[in-house]
Design an enzyme around this catalytic site. Structure first.
Site, mmCIF file in Angstrom:
data_model
loop_
_atom_site.group_PDB
_atom_site.id
_atom_site.type_symbol
_atom_site.label_atom_id
_atom_site.label_comp_id
_atom_site.label_asym_id
_atom_site.label_seq_id
_atom_site.Cartn_x
_atom_site.Cartn_y
_atom_site.Cartn_z
ATOM 1 N N THR A 58 66.510 -51.111 25.603
ATOM 2 C CA THR A 58 66.123 -51.769 26.848
ATOM 3 C C THR A 58 64.717 -52.347 26.722
ATOM 4 O O THR A 58 64.452 -53.474 27.161
ATOM 5 C CB THR A 58 66.194 -50.789 28.029
ATOM 6 O OG1 THR A 58 67.547 -50.350 28.191
ATOM 7 C CG2 THR A 58 65.725 -51.443 29.321
ATOM 8 N N ARG A 70 63.260 -71.077 27.716
ATOM 9 C CA ARG A 70 64.182 -72.144 28.112
ATOM 10 C C ARG A 70 63.750 -72.805 29.420
ATOM 11 O O ARG A 70 63.874 -74.014 29.589
ATOM 12 C CB ARG A 70 65.608 -71.582 28.278
ATOM 13 C CG ARG A 70 66.261 -71.134 26.994
ATOM 14 C CD ARG A 70 67.760 -70.932 27.178
ATOM 15 N NE ARG A 70 68.098 -69.968 28.215
ATOM 16 C CZ ARG A 70 68.241 -68.668 28.001
ATOM 17 N NH1 ARG A 70 68.035 -68.158 26.785
ATOM 18 N NH2 ARG A 70 68.570 -67.851 28.986
ATOM 19 N N TYR A 121 60.492 -44.454 24.460
ATOM 20 C CA TYR A 121 59.872 -45.221 25.547
ATOM 21 C C TYR A 121 58.570 -45.866 25.069
ATOM 22 O O TYR A 121 58.363 -47.076 25.242
ATOM 23 C CB TYR A 121 59.608 -44.304 26.729
ATOM 24 C CG TYR A 121 59.001 -44.989 27.929
ATOM 25 C CD1 TYR A 121 59.759 -45.857 28.716
ATOM 26 C CD2 TYR A 121 57.675 -44.771 28.287
ATOM 27 C CE1 TYR A 121 59.205 -46.488 29.823
ATOM 28 C CE2 TYR A 121 57.115 -45.395 29.390
ATOM 29 C CZ TYR A 121 57.886 -46.254 30.155
ATOM 30 O OH TYR A 121 57.337 -46.877 31.246
ATOM 31 N N THR A 135 51.847 -44.252 38.752
ATOM 32 C CA THR A 135 51.975 -44.834 40.085
ATOM 33 C C THR A 135 52.958 -44.001 40.903
ATOM 34 O O THR A 135 53.927 -43.472 40.359
ATOM 35 C CB THR A 135 52.454 -46.291 39.985
ATOM 36 O OG1 THR A 135 51.553 -47.028 39.139
ATOM 37 C CG2 THR A 135 52.501 -46.956 41.345
ATOM 38 N N ARG A 168 58.764 -36.858 37.447
ATOM 39 C CA ARG A 168 57.341 -37.183 37.343
ATOM 40 C C ARG A 168 56.529 -36.221 38.200
ATOM 41 O O ARG A 168 57.037 -35.614 39.139
ATOM 42 C CB ARG A 168 57.106 -38.639 37.731
ATOM 43 C CG ARG A 168 57.575 -39.582 36.629
ATOM 44 C CD ARG A 168 57.293 -41.035 36.929
ATOM 45 N NE ARG A 168 58.396 -41.677 37.600
ATOM 46 C CZ ARG A 168 58.528 -42.999 37.691
ATOM 47 N NH1 ARG A 168 57.623 -43.789 37.155
ATOM 48 N NH2 ARG A 168 59.562 -43.525 38.313
#
Length: 330
Positions: A97, A111, A150, A180, A191
């Site tokens: 990803t 593009r 990650y 955040t 988290r």
């Protein structure tokens, strides 16, 4: 300095996620049309339900690892698992990803002649040996550890962004997000802020990994989105990378005690084994953001936590009223 670019068709990859949904909302409020692209693997439909009736908003269910073609002149690439439990659940998918998501966003920008904004991360610094972290610091990352999928995915994405800029002239912007928090975080995302709030509201043990002396710098979501709005509207010479976060640093143990006090909780604070490769210190140097964007965080930690606690309390209360477990309210 204007914090808003002129009205555009904007693509937000990961638009149903915690940060992405706030960004979609802010863009719509600023008069833009927004395409929210999400495969809903970690994003939630509930985050964008209130936006579905707004003019100029539409949802595209799609995995950013696969190519796509839309008519957008501004692209925000926010699609990625972002919490350790999420990205460690599918480490290969997380890495892809990061890399393929960046590649496809860059190809689309090339593009379309579009501006493309990458949501990078403070994790590119790893467990930093420099404190506070400046953008020139190359980091101390373990590429083969459990966080590597990650961290290295985001680092490779930055490489692709700057290579596309140098080779093809793509108008890129790379923002490195520090911790955040705020409403629409998932209750189970693993988290530190969400963990502590959920545990405190339910009077459960508040779990700290390690001795709690490790520090975090926590930015309220509204401040972060303001930074990205300013960044996207900055000139073509403002590419980054640029640190976006709150430079006020707090030990994790002190954070747990503050959340316990704000929730009037009876929770005990307990210590578990330290997490592998968990950064000991995390604090951004935001001099570049202050100079180039005229930006600095404005929401205090206490005020931001109170808003976030109210959100989590409402979600947990609704689940209890409906006879569901809190996790089912995600």
């Amino acid at each position: 300095m204007s914090s808003e670019p002129f009205p555009r068709m904007v693509l937000v990859n990961g638009g149903a996620g915690f940060l992405g949904s706030h960004l979609c909302e802010r863009l719509l409020d600023a008069g833009h049309s927004v395409i929210c692209c999400d495969d809903f693997s970690t994003g939630r439909r509930e985050n964008i339900r209130h936006l579905l009736s707004k003019p100029g908003f539409r949802v595209m269910e799609h995995d950013v690892r696969d190519p796509y073609d839309v008519d957008a002149s501004l692209i925000f690439n926010f699609a990625s698992p972002a919490s350790p439990p999420d990205y460690q659940r599918d480490p290969v998918g997380t890495l892809l990803t990061g890399v393929l998501g960046a590649l496809n966003a860059l190809d689309l920008a090339r593009r379309n002649g579009a501006i493309v904004v990458q949501s990078s991360t403070s994790e590119v610094y790893g467990d930093p040996l420099q404190h506070p972290q400046q953008e020139s610091y190359c980091g101390n990352v373990n590429p083969i550890g459990p966080r590597g999928c990650y961290d290295e995915g985001k680092r490779c994405a930055e490489t692709l962004f700057f290579d596309y800029h140098r080779k093809y002239g793509v108008d890129i912007k790379v923002g490195r997000i520090f911790n955040t928090y705020g409403p629409r975080m998932r209750l189970d995302d693993g988290r530190v802020v969400s963990n502590f709030i959920v545990q405190a509201l339910q009077n459960q043990d508040m779990t700290i990994y390690g001795d709690g002396h490790q520090t975090r710098s926590l930015c309220y979501v509204d401040d972060l989105i303001e930074a990205f709005m300013r960044f996207s509207g900055a000139g073509t010479n403002c590419n980054g990378p640029i640190n976006l976060g709150n430079p006020v640093e707090i030990p994790v143990l002190q954070l747990a005690e503050l959340i316990r006090d704000l929730t009037n909780s009876r929770s005990r604070i307990v210590h578990l084994a330290a997490a592998v490769d968990d950064p000991k210190q995390r604090r951004p140097d935001i001099s570049r953001a202050a100079e180039e964007l005229g930006w600095q965080p404005r929401v205090s930690l206490r005020d931001g936590l109170e808003k976030t606690i109210r959100y989590f309390d409402a979600v947990i209360g609704q689940a209890a009223t409906e006879g569901r477990e809190p996790a089912e309210a995600l």
